[in-house]
Design a protein around this motif. Structure first.
Motif, PDB file in Angstrom:
ATOM      1  N   GLU A   1      -3.777  -6.387  -2.186  1.00  0.00           N
ATOM      2  CA  GLU A   1      -4.982  -7.218  -2.108  1.00  0.00           C
ATOM      3  C   GLU A   1      -4.616  -8.694  -2.000  1.00  0.00           C
ATOM      4  O   GLU A   1      -5.216  -9.443  -1.216  1.00  0.00           O
ATOM      5  CB  GLU A   1      -5.852  -6.986  -3.355  1.00  0.00           C
ATOM      6  CG  GLU A   1      -6.518  -5.612  -3.396  1.00  0.00           C
ATOM      7  CD  GLU A   1      -7.351  -5.431  -4.644  1.00  0.00           C
ATOM      8  OE1 GLU A   1      -7.909  -6.429  -5.138  1.00  0.00           O
ATOM      9  OE2 GLU A   1      -7.441  -4.294  -5.148  1.00  0.00           O
TER      10      GLU A   1
ATOM     11  N   TYR B   1      -1.336  -1.629  -5.269  1.00  0.00           N
ATOM     12  CA  TYR B   1      -2.594  -2.041  -4.632  1.00  0.00           C
ATOM     13  C   TYR B   1      -3.015  -3.458  -4.984  1.00  0.00           C
ATOM     14  O   TYR B   1      -3.593  -4.161  -4.155  1.00  0.00           O
ATOM     15  CB  TYR B   1      -3.690  -1.044  -4.999  1.00  0.00           C
ATOM     16  CG  TYR B   1      -3.358   0.371  -4.583  1.00  0.00           C
ATOM     17  CD1 TYR B   1      -3.172   0.696  -3.234  1.00  0.00           C
ATOM     18  CD2 TYR B   1      -3.197   1.383  -5.517  1.00  0.00           C
ATOM     19  CE1 TYR B   1      -2.858   1.980  -2.837  1.00  0.00           C
ATOM     20  CE2 TYR B   1      -2.873   2.678  -5.133  1.00  0.00           C
ATOM     21  CZ  TYR B   1      -2.703   2.972  -3.795  1.00  0.00           C
ATOM     22  OH  TYR B   1      -2.383   4.244  -3.410  1.00  0.00           O
ATOM     23  N   THR B   2      -2.732  -3.908  -6.180  1.00  0.00           N
ATOM     24  CA  THR B   2      -3.090  -5.275  -6.560  1.00  0.00           C
ATOM     25  C   THR B   2      -2.311  -6.280  -5.720  1.00  0.00           C
ATOM     26  O   THR B   2      -2.859  -7.291  -5.258  1.00  0.00           O
ATOM     27  CB  THR B   2      -2.800  -5.508  -8.053  1.00  0.00           C
ATOM     28  OG1 THR B   2      -3.566  -4.584  -8.838  1.00  0.00           O
ATOM     29  CG2 THR B   2      -3.186  -6.930  -8.466  1.00  0.00           C
TER      30      THR B   2
ATOM     31  N   TYR C   1     -10.576   1.713  -2.344  1.00  0.00           N
ATOM     32  CA  TYR C   1      -9.715   2.789  -2.830  1.00  0.00           C
ATOM     33  C   TYR C   1      -9.409   2.597  -4.317  1.00  0.00           C
ATOM     34  O   TYR C   1      -9.460   3.557  -5.103  1.00  0.00           O
ATOM     35  CB  TYR C   1      -8.411   2.838  -2.042  1.00  0.00           C
ATOM     36  CG  TYR C   1      -7.552   4.027  -2.407  1.00  0.00           C
ATOM     37  CD1 TYR C   1      -7.802   5.284  -1.875  1.00  0.00           C
ATOM     38  CD2 TYR C   1      -6.506   3.898  -3.318  1.00  0.00           C
ATOM     39  CE1 TYR C   1      -7.036   6.384  -2.230  1.00  0.00           C
ATOM     40  CE2 TYR C   1      -5.735   4.988  -3.678  1.00  0.00           C
ATOM     41  CZ  TYR C   1      -6.000   6.226  -3.132  1.00  0.00           C
ATOM     42  OH  TYR C   1      -5.241   7.316  -3.499  1.00  0.00           O
ATOM     43  N   VAL C   2      -9.125   1.364  -4.720  1.00  0.00           N
ATOM     44  CA  VAL C   2      -8.855   1.067  -6.132  1.00  0.00           C
ATOM     45  C   VAL C   2     -10.097   1.372  -6.972  1.00  0.00           C
ATOM     46  O   VAL C   2      -9.998   1.931  -8.076  1.00  0.00           O
ATOM     47  CB  VAL C   2      -8.441  -0.409  -6.308  1.00  0.00           C
ATOM     48  CG1 VAL C   2      -8.383  -0.780  -7.791  1.00  0.00           C
ATOM     49  CG2 VAL C   2      -7.082  -0.659  -5.665  1.00  0.00           C
TER      50      VAL C   2
ATOM     51  N   LYS D   1       2.078   1.967  -3.283  1.00  0.00           N
ATOM     52  CA  LYS D   1       0.980   2.120  -4.243  1.00  0.00           C
ATOM     53  C   LYS D   1       0.841   0.917  -5.168  1.00  0.00           C
ATOM     54  O   LYS D   1       0.346   1.032  -6.306  1.00  0.00           O
ATOM     55  CB  LYS D   1       1.156   3.397  -5.068  1.00  0.00           C
ATOM     56  CG  LYS D   1       1.127   4.667  -4.231  1.00  0.00           C
ATOM     57  CD  LYS D   1       1.221   5.914  -5.091  1.00  0.00           C
ATOM     58  CE  LYS D   1       1.160   7.184  -4.229  1.00  0.00           C
ATOM     59  NZ  LYS D   1       1.228   8.424  -5.039  1.00  0.00           N
TER      60      LYS D   1
ATOM     61  N   THR E   1      -8.678  -1.450   0.750  1.00  0.00           N
ATOM     62  CA  THR E   1      -7.840  -1.363  -0.453  1.00  0.00           C
ATOM     63  C   THR E   1      -8.684  -1.470  -1.713  1.00  0.00           C
ATOM     64  O   THR E   1      -8.493  -0.718  -2.677  1.00  0.00           O
ATOM     65  CB  THR E   1      -6.780  -2.484  -0.449  1.00  0.00           C
ATOM     66  OG1 THR E   1      -5.993  -2.403   0.744  1.00  0.00           O
ATOM     67  CG2 THR E   1      -5.854  -2.359  -1.650  1.00  0.00           C
ATOM     68  N   GLN E   2      -9.614  -2.411  -1.707  1.00  0.00           N
ATOM     69  CA  GLN E   2     -10.478  -2.604  -2.871  1.00  0.00           C
ATOM     70  C   GLN E   2     -11.334  -1.369  -3.138  1.00  0.00           C
ATOM     71  O   GLN E   2     -11.530  -0.983  -4.295  1.00  0.00           O
ATOM     72  CB  GLN E   2     -11.368  -3.839  -2.663  1.00  0.00           C
ATOM     73  CG  GLN E   2     -10.599  -5.154  -2.696  1.00  0.00           C
ATOM     74  CD  GLN E   2     -11.455  -6.343  -2.303  1.00  0.00           C
ATOM     75  OE1 GLN E   2     -12.426  -6.217  -1.545  1.00  0.00           O
ATOM     76  NE2 GLN E   2     -11.104  -7.528  -2.803  1.00  0.00           N
TER      77      GLN E   2
ATOM     78  N   LEU F   1      -4.028   4.794   3.514  1.00  0.00           N
ATOM     79  CA  LEU F   1      -5.173   4.895   2.610  1.00  0.00           C
ATOM     80  C   LEU F   1      -6.166   5.953   3.076  1.00  0.00           C
ATOM     81  O   LEU F   1      -6.798   6.620   2.246  1.00  0.00           O
ATOM     82  CB  LEU F   1      -5.875   3.533   2.493  1.00  0.00           C
ATOM     83  CG  LEU F   1      -5.153   2.471   1.659  1.00  0.00           C
ATOM     84  CD1 LEU F   1      -5.980   1.192   1.600  1.00  0.00           C
ATOM     85  CD2 LEU F   1      -4.856   2.970   0.260  1.00  0.00           C
TER      86      LEU F   1
ATOM     87  N   ILE G   1       0.840  -1.203   0.000  1.00  0.00           N
ATOM     88  CA  ILE G   1       0.000   0.000   0.000  1.00  0.00           C
ATOM     89  C   ILE G   1       0.869   1.245   0.000  1.00  0.00           C
ATOM     90  O   ILE G   1       0.629   2.197  -0.744  1.00  0.00           O
ATOM     91  CB  ILE G   1      -0.938   0.014   1.230  1.00  0.00           C
ATOM     92  CG1 ILE G   1      -2.070  -0.996   1.049  1.00  0.00           C
ATOM     93  CG2 ILE G   1      -1.524   1.410   1.447  1.00  0.00           C
ATOM     94  CD1 ILE G   1      -2.976  -1.106   2.261  1.00  0.00           C
TER      95      ILE G   1
END
Length: 297
Positions: free
Chosen positions: A52, A48-49, A78-79, A46, A75-76, A110, A43
Protein backbone atom coordinates in the motif's frame (compact mmCIF):
# COMPACT_ATOMS: atom_id res chain seq x y z
CA UNK A 1 24.90 43.30 -31.46
CA UNK A 2 23.17 43.49 -28.14
CA UNK A 3 20.04 42.09 -29.72
CA UNK A 4 21.83 38.93 -30.77
CA UNK A 5 23.19 38.53 -27.26
CA UNK A 6 19.70 38.54 -25.85
CA UNK A 7 18.54 36.06 -28.43
CA UNK A 8 21.37 33.68 -27.62
CA UNK A 9 20.81 34.08 -23.89
CA UNK A 10 17.13 33.33 -24.30
CA UNK A 11 17.88 30.19 -26.29
CA UNK A 12 20.37 29.00 -23.67
CA UNK A 13 17.91 29.58 -20.84
CA UNK A 14 15.18 27.75 -22.76
CA UNK A 15 17.48 24.83 -23.38
CA UNK A 16 18.45 24.70 -19.74
CA UNK A 17 14.82 24.81 -18.60
CA UNK A 18 13.82 22.21 -21.14
CA UNK A 19 16.70 19.98 -20.15
CA UNK A 20 15.81 20.26 -16.47
CA UNK A 21 12.17 19.53 -17.15
CA UNK A 22 13.06 16.49 -19.22
CA UNK A 23 15.53 15.27 -16.62
CA UNK A 24 13.04 15.78 -13.81
CA UNK A 25 10.30 14.00 -15.75
CA UNK A 26 12.62 11.12 -16.49
CA UNK A 27 13.62 10.81 -12.82
CA UNK A 28 9.99 10.95 -11.70
CA UNK A 29 9.06 8.26 -14.20
CA UNK A 30 11.82 6.01 -12.88
CA UNK A 31 10.67 6.55 -9.30
CA UNK A 32 7.11 5.73 -10.32
CA UNK A 33 8.17 2.52 -12.03
CA UNK A 34 10.32 1.53 -9.05
CA UNK A 35 7.45 2.14 -6.62
CA UNK A 36 5.06 0.03 -8.71
CA UNK A 37 7.59 -2.78 -9.04
CA UNK A 38 8.27 -2.76 -5.30
CA UNK A 39 4.53 -2.80 -4.63
CA UNK A 40 4.04 -5.88 -6.79
CA UNK A 41 6.93 -7.62 -5.04
CA UNK A 42 5.46 -6.78 -1.65
CA UNK A 43 2.15 -8.33 -2.71
CA UNK A 44 3.93 -11.46 -3.84
CA UNK A 45 5.57 -11.67 -0.40
CA UNK A 46 2.25 -10.97 1.35
CA UNK A 47 3.57 -7.72 2.80
CA UNK A 48 0.36 -5.86 2.10
CA UNK A 49 1.01 -2.81 4.27
CA UNK A 50 4.28 -2.21 2.45
CA UNK A 51 2.54 -2.69 -0.87
CA UNK A 52 0.00 0.00 0.00
CA UNK A 53 2.82 2.40 0.87
CA UNK A 54 4.57 1.76 -2.45
CA UNK A 55 1.40 2.34 -4.47
CA UNK A 56 0.67 5.53 -2.55
CA UNK A 57 4.22 6.67 -3.33
CA UNK A 58 3.63 5.89 -7.00
CA UNK A 59 0.55 8.11 -6.93
CA UNK A 60 2.65 10.97 -5.58
CA UNK A 61 5.02 10.60 -8.54
CA UNK A 62 2.17 10.38 -11.03
CA UNK A 63 -1.00 12.05 -9.77
CA UNK A 64 -4.34 10.37 -10.47
CA UNK A 65 -2.62 7.45 -12.16
CA UNK A 66 -5.32 4.83 -12.75
CA UNK A 67 -2.97 1.86 -12.59
CA UNK A 68 -1.44 2.82 -9.25
CA UNK A 69 -4.88 3.64 -7.85
CA UNK A 70 -6.26 0.32 -9.06
CA UNK A 71 -3.46 -1.64 -7.39
CA UNK A 72 -3.83 0.38 -4.19
CA UNK A 73 -7.60 -0.13 -3.98
CA UNK A 74 -7.30 -3.82 -4.80
CA UNK A 75 -4.71 -4.32 -2.06
CA UNK A 76 -6.78 -2.42 0.47
CA UNK A 77 -9.89 -4.46 -0.33
CA UNK A 78 -7.97 -7.71 0.01
CA UNK A 79 -6.61 -6.66 3.43
CA UNK A 80 -10.15 -5.69 4.47
CA UNK A 81 -11.30 -9.17 3.46
CA UNK A 82 -8.56 -10.81 5.50
CA UNK A 83 -9.46 -8.73 8.56
CA UNK A 84 -13.16 -9.56 8.19
CA UNK A 85 -12.39 -13.28 7.86
CA UNK A 86 -10.25 -13.20 10.99
CA UNK A 87 -13.10 -11.47 12.84
CA UNK A 88 -15.49 -14.16 11.53
CA UNK A 89 -17.56 -11.59 9.60
CA UNK A 90 -17.95 -13.98 6.69
CA UNK A 91 -20.45 -12.05 4.59
CA UNK A 92 -18.28 -8.92 4.71
CA UNK A 93 -15.16 -10.90 3.86
CA UNK A 94 -16.93 -12.50 0.92
CA UNK A 95 -17.92 -9.07 -0.45
CA UNK A 96 -14.33 -7.78 -0.30
CA UNK A 97 -12.88 -10.89 -1.92
CA UNK A 98 -15.45 -10.68 -4.71
CA UNK A 99 -14.38 -7.10 -5.47
CA UNK A 100 -10.71 -8.09 -5.54
CA UNK A 101 -11.13 -11.11 -7.81
CA UNK A 102 -13.27 -9.11 -10.24
CA UNK A 103 -10.68 -6.34 -10.61
CA UNK A 104 -9.50 -6.02 -14.21
CA UNK A 105 -5.92 -5.06 -15.09
CA UNK A 106 -4.90 -5.28 -11.45
CA UNK A 107 -2.69 -7.69 -9.54
CA UNK A 108 -3.10 -11.19 -10.92
CA UNK A 109 -1.64 -12.52 -7.67
CA UNK A 110 -4.38 -10.87 -5.62
CA UNK A 111 -7.05 -12.06 -8.05
CA UNK A 112 -5.97 -15.67 -7.56
CA UNK A 113 -5.73 -15.36 -3.79
CA UNK A 114 -9.12 -13.66 -3.61
CA UNK A 115 -10.70 -16.47 -5.67
CA UNK A 116 -9.30 -19.06 -3.27
CA UNK A 117 -10.50 -17.09 -0.25
CA UNK A 118 -13.93 -16.55 -1.78
CA UNK A 119 -14.33 -20.30 -2.25
CA UNK A 120 -13.11 -20.93 1.30
CA UNK A 121 -15.60 -18.46 2.79
CA UNK A 122 -18.48 -20.11 0.92
CA UNK A 123 -17.49 -23.47 2.41
CA UNK A 124 -17.23 -21.92 5.88
CA UNK A 125 -20.70 -20.41 5.56
CA UNK A 126 -22.11 -23.77 4.51
CA UNK A 127 -20.44 -25.44 7.50
CA UNK A 128 -21.76 -22.76 9.86
CA UNK A 129 -25.29 -23.45 8.66
CA UNK A 130 -24.86 -27.19 9.16
CA UNK A 131 -23.22 -26.83 12.58
CA UNK A 132 -25.96 -24.47 13.77
CA UNK A 133 -28.64 -26.98 12.84
CA UNK A 134 -26.92 -29.75 14.80
CA UNK A 135 -26.37 -27.47 17.79
CA UNK A 136 -30.01 -26.36 17.72
CA UNK A 137 -31.10 -30.01 17.77
CA UNK A 138 -28.84 -30.73 20.77
CA UNK A 139 -30.20 -27.66 22.59
CA UNK A 140 -33.75 -28.89 22.07
CA UNK A 141 -32.85 -32.29 23.48
CA UNK A 142 -31.26 -30.61 26.50
CA UNK A 143 -34.41 -28.57 27.12
CA UNK A 144 -36.42 -31.79 26.94
CA UNK A 145 -34.07 -33.20 29.65
CA UNK A 146 -32.70 -35.80 27.20
CA UNK A 147 -29.14 -35.12 28.34
CA UNK A 148 -27.61 -38.32 27.01
CA UNK A 149 -29.18 -37.91 23.58
CA UNK A 150 -28.08 -34.27 23.52
CA UNK A 151 -24.48 -35.33 24.15
CA UNK A 152 -24.76 -37.94 21.39
CA UNK A 153 -25.90 -35.22 19.00
CA UNK A 154 -23.03 -32.97 20.12
CA UNK A 155 -20.59 -35.78 19.30
CA UNK A 156 -21.42 -35.17 15.63
CA UNK A 157 -19.82 -31.75 16.06
CA UNK A 158 -16.88 -32.64 18.29
CA UNK A 159 -15.91 -35.58 16.06
CA UNK A 160 -15.72 -33.27 13.03
CA UNK A 161 -12.17 -31.94 12.66
CA UNK A 162 -13.36 -28.81 10.87
CA UNK A 163 -15.48 -27.86 13.89
CA UNK A 164 -12.27 -27.21 15.83
CA UNK A 165 -11.11 -24.53 13.40
CA UNK A 166 -11.01 -20.95 14.62
CA UNK A 167 -13.78 -19.93 12.20
CA UNK A 168 -16.32 -21.82 14.32
CA UNK A 169 -15.08 -20.78 17.76
CA UNK A 170 -18.38 -19.19 18.81
CA UNK A 171 -20.31 -22.34 17.96
CA UNK A 172 -17.62 -24.53 19.55
CA UNK A 173 -17.87 -22.60 22.83
CA UNK A 174 -21.65 -22.92 22.81
CA UNK A 175 -21.42 -26.66 22.20
CA UNK A 176 -18.86 -27.05 24.99
CA UNK A 177 -21.10 -25.18 27.44
CA UNK A 178 -24.07 -27.33 26.44
CA UNK A 179 -22.10 -30.53 26.96
CA UNK A 180 -21.14 -29.40 30.47
CA UNK A 181 -24.79 -28.66 31.19
CA UNK A 182 -25.76 -32.13 29.94
CA UNK A 183 -23.14 -33.78 32.13
CA UNK A 184 -24.34 -31.82 35.15
CA UNK A 185 -27.92 -32.80 34.39
CA UNK A 186 -27.01 -36.47 34.15
CA UNK A 187 -25.10 -36.28 37.44
CA UNK A 188 -28.03 -34.65 39.20
CA UNK A 189 -30.42 -37.30 37.87
CA UNK A 190 -28.08 -40.08 39.00
CA UNK A 191 -27.72 -38.58 42.47
CA UNK A 192 -31.47 -38.04 42.79
CA UNK A 193 -32.17 -41.64 41.77
CA UNK A 194 -29.51 -42.93 44.15
CA UNK A 195 -30.86 -40.87 47.05
CA UNK A 196 -34.40 -42.09 46.36
CA UNK A 197 -33.36 -45.72 46.07
CA UNK A 198 -31.10 -45.47 49.10
CA UNK A 199 -33.94 -44.05 51.16
CA UNK A 200 -36.27 -46.84 50.07
CA UNK A 201 -33.60 -49.45 50.69
CA UNK A 202 -32.86 -48.02 54.11
CA UNK A 203 -36.55 -48.13 55.06
CA UNK A 204 -36.87 -51.68 53.82
CA UNK A 205 -33.70 -52.79 55.59
CA UNK A 206 -34.84 -51.16 58.81
CA UNK A 207 -38.16 -52.99 58.67
CA UNK A 208 -36.47 -56.27 57.92
CA UNK A 209 -33.99 -55.77 60.74
CA UNK A 210 -36.68 -54.95 63.25
CA UNK A 211 -38.72 -57.98 62.26
CA UNK A 212 -35.82 -60.38 62.38
CA UNK A 213 -33.66 -58.99 65.14
CA UNK A 214 -35.50 -61.00 67.73
CA UNK A 215 -34.35 -64.21 66.04
CA UNK A 216 -30.67 -63.20 65.78
CA UNK A 217 -28.07 -64.35 68.27
CA UNK A 218 -25.74 -61.80 69.86
CA UNK A 219 -22.88 -62.81 67.53
CA UNK A 220 -25.15 -62.53 64.48
CA UNK A 221 -26.27 -59.07 65.54
CA UNK A 222 -22.62 -57.96 65.85
CA UNK A 223 -21.79 -59.37 62.42
CA UNK A 224 -24.70 -57.51 60.90
CA UNK A 225 -23.57 -54.31 62.62
CA UNK A 226 -20.04 -54.69 61.26
CA UNK A 227 -21.19 -55.44 57.69
CA UNK A 228 -19.35 -53.23 55.19
CA UNK A 229 -20.31 -54.74 51.87
CA UNK A 230 -21.12 -52.68 48.73
CA UNK A 231 -24.07 -52.54 46.35
CA UNK A 232 -25.31 -50.40 43.48
CA UNK A 233 -25.71 -47.43 45.84
CA UNK A 234 -22.17 -47.50 47.16
CA UNK A 235 -20.25 -44.26 46.40
CA UNK A 236 -17.48 -44.96 43.92
CA UNK A 237 -13.97 -43.56 44.19
CA UNK A 238 -14.51 -41.20 41.24
CA UNK A 239 -17.53 -39.69 43.04
CA UNK A 240 -15.25 -38.84 45.94
CA UNK A 241 -12.77 -36.92 43.76
CA UNK A 242 -12.41 -33.37 42.50
CA UNK A 243 -10.10 -32.74 39.54
CA UNK A 244 -8.75 -36.27 39.93
CA UNK A 245 -7.86 -35.89 43.62
CA UNK A 246 -9.71 -37.39 46.58
CA UNK A 247 -11.72 -34.82 48.53
CA UNK A 248 -10.34 -34.83 52.08
CA UNK A 249 -12.27 -34.62 55.33
CA UNK A 250 -10.71 -31.21 55.92
CA UNK A 251 -12.00 -30.00 52.54
CA UNK A 252 -15.47 -31.31 53.37
CA UNK A 253 -15.44 -29.51 56.74
CA UNK A 254 -14.35 -26.29 55.07
CA UNK A 255 -17.03 -26.72 52.38
CA UNK A 256 -19.69 -27.13 55.05
CA UNK A 257 -18.73 -23.76 56.54
CA UNK A 258 -18.91 -22.18 53.09
CA UNK A 259 -22.34 -23.70 52.42
CA UNK A 260 -23.69 -22.48 55.76
CA UNK A 261 -22.18 -19.04 55.18
CA UNK A 262 -23.92 -18.81 51.80
CA UNK A 263 -27.32 -19.60 53.27
CA UNK A 264 -27.31 -23.36 52.82
CA UNK A 265 -27.97 -26.04 55.44
CA UNK A 266 -24.81 -28.14 55.56
CA UNK A 267 -25.96 -30.02 58.67
CA UNK A 268 -28.69 -31.64 56.59
CA UNK A 269 -26.19 -32.82 53.98
CA UNK A 270 -24.16 -36.03 54.00
CA UNK A 271 -20.46 -35.95 53.20
CA UNK A 272 -21.28 -37.18 49.70
CA UNK A 273 -23.86 -34.41 49.28
CA UNK A 274 -21.09 -31.93 50.09
CA UNK A 275 -18.75 -33.61 47.60
CA UNK A 276 -21.42 -33.41 44.86
CA UNK A 277 -21.94 -29.72 45.59
CA UNK A 278 -18.19 -29.11 45.26
CA UNK A 279 -18.05 -31.08 42.01
CA UNK A 280 -21.04 -29.29 40.51
CA UNK A 281 -19.63 -25.89 41.42
CA UNK A 282 -16.38 -26.81 39.69
CA UNK A 283 -18.22 -28.02 36.56
CA UNK A 284 -20.19 -24.80 36.37
CA UNK A 285 -16.96 -22.87 36.95
CA UNK A 286 -18.44 -20.94 39.89
CA UNK A 287 -17.51 -20.70 43.56
CA UNK A 288 -19.10 -23.06 46.05
CA UNK A 289 -20.74 -20.06 47.73
CA UNK A 290 -22.34 -18.95 44.47
CA UNK A 291 -23.44 -22.49 43.67
CA UNK A 292 -25.04 -22.72 47.11
CA UNK A 293 -26.92 -19.46 46.72
CA UNK A 294 -28.25 -20.55 43.31
CA UNK A 295 -29.00 -24.24 43.82
CA UNK A 296 -28.89 -25.27 47.48
CA UNK A 297 -31.13 -22.68 49.17
Amino acid sequence: MKKWVWVVATIVVALLIGGYAYSNHHATAKEYQAAMANGRTAIQDKHYTQAESYFQNALKRRLNDKTAQRYLTQTQRYVAGENALEARHFATAKTHYAAVKNTENGSAVLVKRAKDRYKQVKEIQANVKQFKEILKKAQGENQALNYGQSNTTLDELFNNEKFRQIYYKNLYDQALTLRKANNAGQTNETNAAADSSSSASSTSSSSATNSSSASLTSSEKQAAKNYSGSNEYTVTQSQKELDGKTITAQQIASARKTIDGAGGNASAMSDQDVRVAMQQAAKKNVSLAKYTSQYLK
